[in-house]
Write an enzyme that holds these catalytic residues in place. Structure first.
Site, PDB file in Angstrom:
ATOM      1  N   ASP A 286      51.774 -57.977 -40.049  1.00 41.13           N
ATOM      2  CA  ASP A 286      52.451 -57.249 -41.410  1.00 41.13           C
ATOM      3  C   ASP A 286      53.644 -56.763 -40.804  1.00 41.13           C
ATOM      4  O   ASP A 286      53.784 -56.110 -39.502  1.00 41.13           O
ATOM      5  CB  ASP A 286      51.517 -56.212 -42.032  1.00 41.13           C
TER       6      ASP A 286
ATOM      7  N   ASP B 233      56.268 -54.157 -42.617  1.00 38.92           N
ATOM      8  CA  ASP B 233      56.611 -52.828 -43.048  1.00 38.92           C
ATOM      9  C   ASP B 233      55.308 -51.944 -43.006  1.00 38.92           C
ATOM     10  O   ASP B 233      54.208 -52.248 -43.263  1.00 38.92           O
ATOM     11  CB  ASP B 233      56.764 -52.916 -44.818  1.00 38.92           C
TER      12      ASP B 233
END
Length: 243
Positions: A38, A40
């Site tokens: 991922d 963010d």
């Protein structure tokens, strides 16, 4: 126990907490042929959409929406649509964000990605954020654009916000799992690890073969409680590759 059974139960602690030992999860990570991150609050310290909201002057309202979306309280696509409708970012504002407030890499991520690449492990960025920002992050980590999966903003000819590409798998809940499934079908990876801070990352396992929760920037309680392997510093994973 077969490897397939081991893999199935390696994703979430709540499914069957005693089936897989931490050492077995470590072996899965050590022998992975692909690792998906991922972006963010995992690869970078910020939430890109929240930073964009700051530029556009709607930070507080959007930050609360992000918190609820990452905790799994609302469907991701609904949350994304609502936040973007509030932000209405122009092309100029997105470019200004990257130029004036570039995302900060999480400590340890550069070394971790480098170590993985040295081992010929494919590294992918799978993000519910925006491709223009994620590609900037990928360039800092020597990750090719072909290994980036993220949402695409759309703009009118004058640069004003025109929506986002809703056909991208990352635009909806379960989208990261769809990307991982596609990667397996295309490249025939045997073991894919997903690493991230949010509920949308955890739900990508399966089809990911193991999930590692990351809380070095923000702790999502649902993820911390349910991830079989939860870390707060990428140094831990760098160390696993050195053993």
């Amino acid at each position: 126990m077969s490897l397939n059974t081991l893999i199935f139960f390696s994703c979430r602690r709540k499914i069957l907490p005693t089936m897989v030992s931490h050492s077995e999860l470590r072996k899965l990570f050590y022998s992975a042929d692909a690792v998906c991150f991922d972006v963010d609050s995992t690869v970078i310290r910020e939430e890109g959409i929240d930073e964009l909201a700051k530029i556009c002057g709607v930070e507080d309202a959007v930050s609360e929406m992000t918190r609820r979306a990452m905790g799994g309280a609302v469907p991701f696509k609904s949350a994304l649509t609502e936040r973007l409708a509030l932000i209405q970012p122009s092309r100029e504002q997105v470019q200004r964000l990257i130029a004036e407030h570039p995302p900060h890499l999480t400590p340890g991520i550069r070394e971790l990605v480098s170590r993985l690449q040295e081992r010929n492990v494919q590294v992918f960025l799978i993000s519910g954020g925006f491709r223009s920002i994620v590609e900037h992050v990928a360039s800092k980590l020597n990750i090719p654009g072909t290994n980036v999966f993220a949402n695409r903003l759309k703009f009118y000819f004058n640069g004003e916000y025109a929506g986002f590409d809703e056909t991208q798998p990352t635009a909806e809940s379960g989208g990261k799992g769809k990307v991982i499934k596609l990667l397996k079908e295309k490249f025939h990876f045997k073991k894919i690890i997903m690493i991230g801070d949010g509920a949308t990352d955890m739900e990508a396992c399966p089809p990911a073969d193991a999930f590692i929760g990351f809380g070095g920037n923000v702790i999502r309680q649902q993820v911390k409680d349910n991830a079989k392997w939860y870390i707060t510093d990428f140094v831990e994973l760098v160390g696993e590759l050195e053993e």
